[in-house]
Scaffold this motif. Sequence first.
Motif, PDB file in Angstrom:
ATOM      1  N   VAL A 120       0.935  -0.912  -0.316  1.00  0.00           N
ATOM      2  CA  VAL A 120      -0.386   0.168   0.069  1.00  0.00           C
ATOM      3  C   VAL A 120       1.049   0.874   0.243  1.00  0.00           C
ATOM      4  CG1 VAL A 120      -1.907   1.223   1.168  1.00  0.00           C
ATOM      5  CG2 VAL A 120      -2.188  -1.404   0.675  1.00  0.00           C
ATOM      6  N   SER A 121       0.728   2.374  -1.106  1.00  0.00           N
ATOM      7  CA  SER A 121       1.720   3.223  -0.888  1.00  0.00           C
ATOM      8  C   SER A 121       1.143   4.289  -0.942  1.00  0.00           C
ATOM      9  CB  SER A 121       2.125   3.451  -2.590  1.00  0.00           C
ATOM     10  OG  SER A 121       1.119   3.524  -3.709  1.00  0.00           O
ATOM     11  N   ALA A 122       0.384   4.418  -0.498  1.00  0.00           N
ATOM     12  CA  ALA A 122      -0.770   5.746   0.216  1.00  0.00           C
ATOM     13  C   ALA A 122      -2.069   5.875   0.124  1.00  0.00           C
ATOM     14  CB  ALA A 122      -0.374   7.210  -1.253  1.00  0.00           C
ATOM     15  N   LEU A 123      -2.293   6.331   0.693  1.00  0.00           N
ATOM     16  CA  LEU A 123      -4.198   6.760   1.743  1.00  0.00           C
ATOM     17  C   LEU A 123      -4.148   8.389   1.087  1.00  0.00           C
ATOM     18  CD1 LEU A 123      -3.505   5.497   5.152  1.00  0.00           C
ATOM     19  CD2 LEU A 123      -4.544   3.615   3.422  1.00  0.00           C
ATOM     20  N   ALA A 124      -4.975   8.111  -0.031  1.00  0.00           N
ATOM     21  CA  ALA A 124      -5.148   9.291  -1.034  1.00  0.00           C
ATOM     22  C   ALA A 124      -6.149  10.147  -0.512  1.00  0.00           C
ATOM     23  CB  ALA A 124      -4.911   9.364  -3.167  1.00  0.00           C
ATOM     24  N   ASP A 125      -7.182  11.356  -0.787  1.00  0.00           N
ATOM     25  CA  ASP A 125      -7.292  12.222  -0.566  1.00  0.00           C
ATOM     26  C   ASP A 125      -9.007  11.642  -1.188  1.00  0.00           C
ATOM     27  OD1 ASP A 125      -6.424  14.074   0.404  1.00  0.00           O
ATOM     28  OD2 ASP A 125      -6.219  15.293  -1.385  1.00  0.00           O
ATOM     29  N   SER A 126      -8.896   9.889  -2.397  1.00  0.00           N
ATOM     30  CA  SER A 126      -9.929   9.745  -2.988  1.00  0.00           C
ATOM     31  C   SER A 126     -10.144   7.931  -2.783  1.00  0.00           C
ATOM     32  CB  SER A 126     -10.350  10.102  -3.779  1.00  0.00           C
ATOM     33  OG  SER A 126     -10.461  11.804  -3.660  1.00  0.00           O
ATOM     34  N   SER A 127      -9.015   7.641  -2.824  1.00  0.00           N
ATOM     35  CA  SER A 127      -8.499   6.149  -2.646  1.00  0.00           C
ATOM     36  C   SER A 127      -7.243   5.767  -1.960  1.00  0.00           C
ATOM     37  CB  SER A 127      -8.127   6.042  -4.467  1.00  0.00           C
ATOM     38  OG  SER A 127      -7.277   6.712  -4.314  1.00  0.00           O
ATOM     39  N   VAL A 128      -7.406   4.501  -1.539  1.00  0.00           N
ATOM     40  CA  VAL A 128      -5.736   3.543  -1.024  1.00  0.00           C
ATOM     41  C   VAL A 128      -5.189   3.192  -2.070  1.00  0.00           C
ATOM     42  CG1 VAL A 128      -5.329   1.766   0.234  1.00  0.00           C
ATOM     43  CG2 VAL A 128      -7.568   2.768   0.934  1.00  0.00           C
ATOM     44  N   ASN A 129      -4.060   3.875  -2.010  1.00  0.00           N
ATOM     45  CA  ASN A 129      -3.351   3.638  -3.420  1.00  0.00           C
ATOM     46  C   ASN A 129      -2.171   1.916  -3.422  1.00  0.00           C
ATOM     47  OD1 ASN A 129      -4.278   5.632  -4.211  1.00  0.00           O
ATOM     48  ND2 ASN A 129      -2.637   6.839  -4.580  1.00  0.00           N
ATOM     49  N   PRO A 134     -11.188  11.334  -8.358  1.00  0.00           N
ATOM     50  CA  PRO A 134     -11.691  12.559  -7.685  1.00  0.00           C
ATOM     51  C   PRO A 134     -13.121  12.675  -7.110  1.00  0.00           C
ATOM     52  CG  PRO A 134     -10.319  12.361  -8.815  1.00  0.00           C
ATOM     53  CD  PRO A 134     -10.563  10.977  -9.132  1.00  0.00           C
ATOM     54  N   GLN A 135     -13.227  12.240  -5.370  1.00  0.00           N
ATOM     55  CA  GLN A 135     -14.325  13.337  -4.551  1.00  0.00           C
ATOM     56  C   GLN A 135     -14.552  13.990  -3.600  1.00  0.00           C
ATOM     57  OE1 GLN A 135     -16.583   9.751  -3.508  1.00  0.00           O
ATOM     58  NE2 GLN A 135     -15.147   8.701  -4.730  1.00  0.00           N
ATOM     59  N   ARG A 136     -15.250  14.448  -3.385  1.00  0.00           N
ATOM     60  CA  ARG A 136     -14.956  15.454  -2.153  1.00  0.00           C
ATOM     61  C   ARG A 136     -16.410  15.515  -1.130  1.00  0.00           C
ATOM     62  NH1 ARG A 136     -11.403  19.071  -1.079  1.00  0.00           N
ATOM     63  NH2 ARG A 136     -10.276  19.334  -2.752  1.00  0.00           N
ATOM     64  N   THR A 137     -16.279  15.380  -0.125  1.00  0.00           N
ATOM     65  CA  THR A 137     -17.014  15.087   0.614  1.00  0.00           C
ATOM     66  C   THR A 137     -17.738  16.983   1.476  1.00  0.00           C
ATOM     67  OG1 THR A 137     -17.132  12.927   1.430  1.00  0.00           O
ATOM     68  CG2 THR A 137     -18.502  13.529   3.053  1.00  0.00           C
ATOM     69  N   VAL A 138     -19.488  17.037   1.589  1.00  0.00           N
ATOM     70  CA  VAL A 138     -19.337  17.720   1.691  1.00  0.00           C
ATOM     71  C   VAL A 138     -20.343  17.922   3.168  1.00  0.00           C
ATOM     72  CG1 VAL A 138     -20.689  20.229   0.822  1.00  0.00           C
ATOM     73  CG2 VAL A 138     -19.109  19.185  -0.403  1.00  0.00           C
ATOM     74  N   HIS A 139     -20.196  18.830   3.882  1.00  0.00           N
ATOM     75  CA  HIS A 139     -21.416  18.230   4.920  1.00  0.00           C
ATOM     76  C   HIS A 139     -21.752  20.165   5.215  1.00  0.00           C
ATOM     77  CE1 HIS A 139     -19.461  14.322   6.811  1.00  0.00           C
ATOM     78  NE2 HIS A 139     -18.031  15.282   6.351  1.00  0.00           N
TER      79      HIS A 139
END
Length: 229
Positions: A167-176, A213-218
Amino acid sequence: HRLDPAASPLVYSLFAYTIYVITLLLVLHIIGVNTAGLVAMVGAASLAVGLALKDTLSNIASGLLLMFLRPFKSGDYIECGSIKGKIKGIGLFSTTLVSLDGLYVSAPNSSLWGSPIVNFSRNATRRIEITVGIDYGDSTDKALAIMRDLVENEPLFLKTPCPQYFVSALADSSVNVTFRAWVRNSDYFDLTWKYTDEVKQRFDAAGITIPFPQRTVHLEERSGEGAAL
């Protein structure tokens, strides 16, 4: 017989100009011209010309260094700053290359000698690295197992050095998730293209999602004076 074909234009040019100068001096000597005085005069003039043409002389010197130290040979694909292409030949003043899309490139010898050169063809082996982002809800163990199965069943992947899966990265929208494997240089691009597609197909078949890529809005409800804003 050990001369690289890329250096042939430079060697031929040097021999040609040397023969021209020697022949001229011999002819002048035969017809009775004082060549000793002429050589002294030419030597004095050469200093002024050398100062005026220092960039040109730098290209000649750089060409000689490239020929003797041989950071690349004919047919090698190199990258040197903004210069990229397959080497065709080293001339007296410039080196000629052909880009991947078939364009003719002529680069001053000094620009190649004065910058780091990356030679993509020099080493016999090269490492492939393919990274794919999966959804946070998917299993990394399952994804890495698929990658391992693909590599172990492809004989063109080398066993030494050992392939790596992690596992190379915990990115904003994915686990790489990534795998690295060594291959022969000649197989690099074919295997990279093939297994970029293979990983996608195997992940789809296993129900592993490759997210975009996605973003969660509250949204918060506010009461009082700011409620209408």
